[in-house]
Design a protein around this motif. Structure first.
Motif, PDB file in Angstrom:
ATOM      1  N   THR A  88      52.008  10.246  64.361  1.00  0.00           N
ATOM      2  CA  THR A  88      50.861  11.095  64.029  1.00  0.00           C
ATOM      3  C   THR A  88      51.004  12.496  64.617  1.00  0.00           C
ATOM      4  O   THR A  88      50.308  13.411  64.199  1.00  0.00           O
ATOM      5  CB  THR A  88      49.551  10.507  64.588  1.00  0.00           C
ATOM      6  OG1 THR A  88      49.638  10.495  66.013  1.00  0.00           O
ATOM      7  CG2 THR A  88      49.299   9.123  64.075  1.00  0.00           C
ATOM      8  N   ARG A 106      44.619  10.816  73.380  1.00  0.00           N
ATOM      9  CA  ARG A 106      44.530   9.405  72.951  1.00  0.00           C
ATOM     10  C   ARG A 106      45.016   8.483  74.081  1.00  0.00           C
ATOM     11  O   ARG A 106      44.399   7.500  74.408  1.00  0.00           O
ATOM     12  CB  ARG A 106      45.431   9.168  71.725  1.00  0.00           C
ATOM     13  CG  ARG A 106      44.890   9.723  70.441  1.00  0.00           C
ATOM     14  CD  ARG A 106      44.205   8.624  69.649  1.00  0.00           C
ATOM     15  NE  ARG A 106      43.951   9.038  68.286  1.00  0.00           N
ATOM     16  CZ  ARG A 106      42.868   8.697  67.625  1.00  0.00           C
ATOM     17  NH1 ARG A 106      41.931   7.976  68.189  1.00  0.00           N
ATOM     18  NH2 ARG A 106      42.704   9.089  66.396  1.00  0.00           N
TER      19      ARG A 106
ATOM     20  N   SER B 104      48.186  -3.020  65.665  1.00  0.00           N
ATOM     21  CA  SER B 104      48.978  -2.002  64.975  1.00  0.00           C
ATOM     22  C   SER B 104      49.600  -2.578  63.707  1.00  0.00           C
ATOM     23  O   SER B 104      49.761  -1.888  62.700  1.00  0.00           O
ATOM     24  CB  SER B 104      50.100  -1.493  65.886  1.00  0.00           C
ATOM     25  OG  SER B 104      49.563  -0.963  67.050  1.00  0.00           O
ATOM     26  N   MET B 107      47.252  -2.410  60.990  1.00  0.00           N
ATOM     27  CA  MET B 107      47.123  -1.030  60.530  1.00  0.00           C
ATOM     28  C   MET B 107      48.282  -0.676  59.591  1.00  0.00           C
ATOM     29  O   MET B 107      48.075  -0.083  58.515  1.00  0.00           O
ATOM     30  CB  MET B 107      47.136  -0.084  61.743  1.00  0.00           C
ATOM     31  CG  MET B 107      46.996   1.388  61.377  1.00  0.00           C
ATOM     32  SD  MET B 107      46.872   2.449  62.835  1.00  0.00           S
ATOM     33  CE  MET B 107      48.538   2.374  63.446  1.00  0.00           C
ATOM     34  N   GLN B 108      49.475  -1.092  60.016  1.00  0.00           N
ATOM     35  CA  GLN B 108      50.650  -0.801  59.182  1.00  0.00           C
ATOM     36  C   GLN B 108      50.556  -1.552  57.850  1.00  0.00           C
ATOM     37  O   GLN B 108      50.885  -1.015  56.796  1.00  0.00           O
ATOM     38  CB  GLN B 108      51.928  -1.192  59.910  1.00  0.00           C
ATOM     39  CG  GLN B 108      52.309  -0.179  60.985  1.00  0.00           C
ATOM     40  CD  GLN B 108      53.351  -0.701  61.949  1.00  0.00           C
ATOM     41  OE1 GLN B 108      53.857  -1.802  61.795  1.00  0.00           O
ATOM     42  NE2 GLN B 108      53.624   0.102  62.967  1.00  0.00           N
ATOM     43  N   GLY B 113      48.131   4.955  59.349  1.00  0.00           N
ATOM     44  CA  GLY B 113      48.736   5.385  60.601  1.00  0.00           C
ATOM     45  C   GLY B 113      47.661   5.971  61.488  1.00  0.00           C
ATOM     46  O   GLY B 113      46.501   6.135  61.069  1.00  0.00           O
ATOM     47  N   MET B 114      48.035   6.299  62.728  1.00  0.00           N
ATOM     48  CA  MET B 114      47.053   6.831  63.675  1.00  0.00           C
ATOM     49  C   MET B 114      46.417   8.130  63.167  1.00  0.00           C
ATOM     50  O   MET B 114      45.274   8.437  63.452  1.00  0.00           O
ATOM     51  CB  MET B 114      47.728   7.108  65.025  1.00  0.00           C
ATOM     52  CG  MET B 114      48.221   5.873  65.735  1.00  0.00           C
ATOM     53  SD  MET B 114      46.900   4.840  66.340  1.00  0.00           S
ATOM     54  CE  MET B 114      46.290   5.888  67.624  1.00  0.00           C
ATOM     55  N   GLY B 115      47.186   8.893  62.407  1.00  0.00           N
ATOM     56  CA  GLY B 115      46.692  10.174  61.904  1.00  0.00           C
ATOM     57  C   GLY B 115      45.634  10.030  60.836  1.00  0.00           C
ATOM     58  O   GLY B 115      44.998  11.023  60.440  1.00  0.00           O
ATOM     59  N   PHE B 117      42.931   8.394  61.137  1.00  0.00           N
ATOM     60  CA  PHE B 117      41.609   8.203  61.749  1.00  0.00           C
ATOM     61  C   PHE B 117      41.084   9.543  62.256  1.00  0.00           C
ATOM     62  O   PHE B 117      41.849  10.392  62.720  1.00  0.00           O
ATOM     63  CB  PHE B 117      41.703   7.217  62.921  1.00  0.00           C
ATOM     64  CG  PHE B 117      42.051   5.826  62.492  1.00  0.00           C
ATOM     65  CD1 PHE B 117      41.050   4.889  62.257  1.00  0.00           C
ATOM     66  CD2 PHE B 117      43.379   5.438  62.298  1.00  0.00           C
ATOM     67  CE1 PHE B 117      41.379   3.598  61.856  1.00  0.00           C
ATOM     68  CE2 PHE B 117      43.707   4.167  61.883  1.00  0.00           C
ATOM     69  CZ  PHE B 117      42.709   3.236  61.654  1.00  0.00           C
ATOM     70  N   ALA B 118      39.775   9.691  62.191  1.00  0.00           N
ATOM     71  CA  ALA B 118      39.160  10.913  62.743  1.00  0.00           C
ATOM     72  C   ALA B 118      39.309  10.876  64.263  1.00  0.00           C
ATOM     73  O   ALA B 118      39.401   9.800  64.856  1.00  0.00           O
ATOM     74  CB  ALA B 118      37.685  10.953  62.362  1.00  0.00           C
ATOM     75  N   PHE B 119      39.326  12.066  64.860  1.00  0.00           N
ATOM     76  CA  PHE B 119      39.510  12.114  66.316  1.00  0.00           C
ATOM     77  C   PHE B 119      38.404  11.373  67.052  1.00  0.00           C
ATOM     78  O   PHE B 119      38.623  10.798  68.110  1.00  0.00           O
ATOM     79  CB  PHE B 119      39.570  13.563  66.802  1.00  0.00           C
ATOM     80  CG  PHE B 119      40.820  14.278  66.347  1.00  0.00           C
ATOM     81  CD1 PHE B 119      42.052  13.640  66.386  1.00  0.00           C
ATOM     82  CD2 PHE B 119      40.766  15.585  65.861  1.00  0.00           C
ATOM     83  CE1 PHE B 119      43.206  14.275  65.967  1.00  0.00           C
ATOM     84  CE2 PHE B 119      41.917  16.216  65.439  1.00  0.00           C
ATOM     85  CZ  PHE B 119      43.135  15.582  65.484  1.00  0.00           C
ATOM     86  N   GLY B 124      41.563   3.941  66.589  1.00  0.00           N
ATOM     87  CA  GLY B 124      42.956   4.166  66.966  1.00  0.00           C
ATOM     88  C   GLY B 124      43.180   3.864  68.435  1.00  0.00           C
ATOM     89  O   GLY B 124      44.179   3.237  68.827  1.00  0.00           O
ATOM     90  N   ASP B 125      42.212   4.321  69.255  1.00  0.00           N
ATOM     91  CA  ASP B 125      42.330   4.086  70.697  1.00  0.00           C
ATOM     92  C   ASP B 125      42.324   2.586  70.993  1.00  0.00           C
ATOM     93  O   ASP B 125      43.050   2.101  71.863  1.00  0.00           O
ATOM     94  CB  ASP B 125      41.176   4.747  71.456  1.00  0.00           C
ATOM     95  CG  ASP B 125      41.166   6.245  71.233  1.00  0.00           C
ATOM     96  OD1 ASP B 125      42.161   6.756  70.701  1.00  0.00           O
ATOM     97  OD2 ASP B 125      40.166   6.892  71.581  1.00  0.00           O
ATOM     98  N   LEU B 128      45.648   1.231  70.358  1.00  0.00           N
ATOM     99  CA  LEU B 128      46.561   1.580  71.447  1.00  0.00           C
ATOM    100  C   LEU B 128      46.310   0.686  72.649  1.00  0.00           C
ATOM    101  O   LEU B 128      47.229   0.193  73.294  1.00  0.00           O
ATOM    102  CB  LEU B 128      46.361   3.034  71.877  1.00  0.00           C
ATOM    103  CG  LEU B 128      46.986   4.117  71.010  1.00  0.00           C
ATOM    104  CD1 LEU B 128      46.703   5.476  71.622  1.00  0.00           C
ATOM    105  CD2 LEU B 128      48.487   3.905  70.903  1.00  0.00           C
TER     106      LEU B 128
END
Lengths: 179, 503
Positions: A88, A106, B104, B107-108, B113-115, B117-119, B124-125, B128
């Protein structure tokens, strides 16, 4: 440092010297060779001792060890656990370096006690830029060189990196020239 | 009033879904479209997704449920679930969704991907965190496995250790004791079971002689304790202890130092006796020589004095030579012996010839019940042994001058060997003399009539032991002494054959 870092040192040593080499390093560093838990925090001093012991065991300077470790970190450790996150952060070295702080935000959610370094980029021209590195820890600038080299390999972008005289408030300043 | 542009909405909620009042999709966030590439404007929501929560049947019913969490499940695309809010607007429903992912890998599988998702979206966190927890769990398992292995290794080391080790936990209960700890202290398994430290201290005070300071004192001073036990056998144990952990657990370490203590005692005793044995002739030499130097002495007396000086100096020389031999024997180990196969009968005959050369009136009888008797011995050392024993025979047989030599085969367990008996018919020994006969400097005759150093039999015992044999004495007063020596036969030795050889 988090166990993830120490564990990466262990993996790097085992890759080159095998388990007995790692046992020797631990003995020299005066720490148990039982292993590390990724999410547990360990004293920074432990990591410094490990680097010192690896340096003696492998006949390399501490700077060379840190650089090798930085490269290994990108190529294996980060890739193993956080490949999604790396993806990302960008599709090129320049983009990735620009998004490093965003990625660290993150990571800080997971590793709450992490004292992450701060990176910023100053463009000097096409394919030529300066990476500014700030850290509360001392002596890890050589590791940044390894990290950048590892990233360049990841993005398949040949580069030349040189450390410039440092600026006030920065732990390291590096010029990167893409081939 | 806060208004968002369509681009801002897409950035903040990349999984949003806009439905018209008929329930048809007319817009969707870019990340949702990535996860559902077949999604197209005009499709009915209910054809693409099933409503899991709230429990309603149609999209229209959702409008009345806008204050509850919405959970929907894709009818295709791996049945991906999405969760979010329902916003009721004039143009229809706006569903602000985010995928429900637990790893993950999921998600895959969803093509995300992680990108994507909105911040502000912690999904995403969470992934992780989940990934890191998985890695940490693997690390912890690896660590536990290594500790288990180390524990097993240590357990084996401690199990095989001849030294005793025990651990009393902070609660004062014995947590671990290796077999040597139990053996050295002569404790039963029942006694060790749930043994309390204070009970152990009481036991120590009562079991060992003399009483020792307390364990607490030992831990304070870091000085080892020496425990002497007489039951079930005499032994001296060195006890050391140390605090093992922050909770206050204590490790005790035991070492059997009986042999060391005994060696020290013997050494001191030996030095005292050697000094004493040397002082006696020396005093005689010094006294007579001073007399000869300081005053005129008649010629006849002078001759006597010189003879005494000479005799005592011979005694001293003999004693010193014996001491040197003994010292060499003490240093000698089996691997330093010049071992070779010799016929024991030949060695005996050689020793007889040299020892009885000046004693023609001695009768030597032989009863060799072996045809050939090969033993692996150091010839020189073995001749010294026989010479010393024959010397005793001559010395202590003033009247009935006969010695009987007998050789016969004898098994000791699985080992084939030969038993040599040397029997004289001399003055013999009393039981109390017999008891000390092998001790260094022990002399049955303290009168000084019989020359000797009191080292002969002690050396004989050392020599026989070096040759993996054993030696015993049997005697009664006036009935002579029988020395029995058993030696293992060489593997190439010819089997025994009873043959009478009596002269």
């Amino acid at each position: 440092m988090y166990g993830l870092v120490n564990r990466a040192v262990e993996q790097l040593v085992e890759q080159h010297l095998g388990p007995t080499g790692w046992a020797r390093v631990c003995k020299q560093a005066g720490i148990a060779d039982d292993g590390f838990v990724a999410i547990s925090a360990y004293p920074d001093q432990m990591t410094y001792k490990l680097v010192g012991a690896v340096s003696q065991e492998m006949g390399m300077s501490p700077e060379q060890v840190l650089e090798a470790f930085g490269e290994y970190w990108i190529m294996y450790t980060a890739e193993e656990g956080y490949a999604d996150l790396l993806q990302t952060a960008g599709t090129s070295l320049r983009e990735f370096l620009g998004n490093l702080d965003q990625m660290h935000s993150r990571i800080e959610t997971v590793f709450a006690q992490m004292v992450a370094p701060v990176f910023s980029v100053e463009d000097e021209g096409p394919g030529r830029y300066v990476l500014l590195y700030q850290s509360q820890r001392e002596g890890l600038a050589p590791m940044v060189v390894g990290l950048v080299k590892g990233l360049a390999k990841r993005f398949d972008q040949p580069i030349a990196i040189e450390q410039l005289p440092s600026r006030a408030g920065f732990a390291g300043v590096f010029r990167i020239q893409e081939a | 009033m806060i208004h968002l542009t369509e681009a801002e909405l897409a950035q903040a909620f990349p999984f949003y879904l806009a439905l018209n009042p008929e329930g048809q999709i007319y817009k969707a966030g870019v990340s949702l479209c990535k996860a559902f590439p077949s999604l197209a404007a005009g499709q009915y929501f209910e054809d693409c997704f099933a409503i899991v929560r709230p429990k309603v049947a149609t999209v229209q019913e959702l409008a009345a449920q806008h204050d509850v969490a919405l959970v929907v499940q894709a009818r295709q695309q791996g049945a991906l679930r999405l969760r979010g809010n329902i916003l009721v607007r004039a143009e229809g429903l706006l569903l602000l969704l985010s995928p429900v992912l637990t790893s993950s890998e999921e998600m895959q599988a969803a093509g995300l991907g992680m990108g994507d998702f909105a911040f502000h979206d912690a999904s995403g966190d969470m992934l992780l965190m989940h990934r890191t927890n998985q890695m940490s769990l693997a690390d912890a398992n690896r660590l536990a496995s290594r500790l288990r292995n180390k524990s097993k290794q240590l357990d084996t080391v401690m199990r095989l250790s001849p030294d005793g080790l025990a651990y009393f936990g902070a609660d004062g209960v014995l947590n671990y004791a290796n077999p040597s700890f139990q053996r050295l202290l002569g404790l039963s398994t029942e006694q060790l079971d749930h043994l309390q430290r204070r009970d152990f201290e009481v036991w120590l005070q009562t079991a060992q002689v003399p009483a020792c300071p307390s364990l607490a004192q030992m831990l304070d001073t870091h000085l080892p304790l020496h425990l002497s036990f007489n039951v079930p056998y005499r032994r001296v144990i060195e006890l050391q202890g140390a605090t093992a952990d922050e909770e206050g657990g204590v490790v005790l370490y035991l070492r059997d130092i009986t042999a060391e203590v005994e060696a020290n005692r013997l050494k001191t005793e030996f030095l005292t006796m050697a000094a004493h044995e040397l002082r006696t002739p020396l005093a005689s030499i010094r006294g007579f020589s001073e007399l000869l130097v300081s005053r005129p002495v008649p010629a006849a007396m002078q001759q006597d004095m010189l003879a005494t000086i000479n005799r005592q100096s011979v005694n001293m020389t003999e004693l010193i030579e014996d001491l040197l031999s003994l010292s060499k024997l003490d240093e000698l180990t089996r691997d330093k012996l010049k071992l070779a196969n010799h016929d024991l009968r030949e060695l005996l005959e050689m020793a007889v010839s040299s020892s009885f050369a000046g004693a023609d009136d001695f009768l030597v009888t032989r009863d060799y019940q072996v045809e050939q008797c090969l033993v692996q011995v150091d010839r020189h050392v073995m001749l010294k042994l026989f010479s010393s024993l024959f010397s005793n025979v001559i010395k202590f047989s003033p009247e009935h001058k006969q010695v009987d030599l007998q050789l016969r085969p004898q098994m000791r367990g699985d080992a084939a060997g030969v038993l040599l008996s040397i029997r004289d018919h001399g003055i013999g020994m009393k039981p109390e003399q017999l008891e000390h006969a092998f001790e260094r400097f022990y002399r049955a005759d303290h009168s000084g009539h019989q020359p000797g150093t009191g080292l002969g039999l002690a050396m004989s015992k050392d020599i026989v032991r070096l040759h993996a044999g054993d030696i015993a004495l049997d005697s009664r007063p006036a009935a002579g002494v029988t020395v029995s020596i058993w030696l293992p036969q060489s593997s190439s030795a010819v089997s025994a054959c009873p043959t009478e050889h009596c002269y």
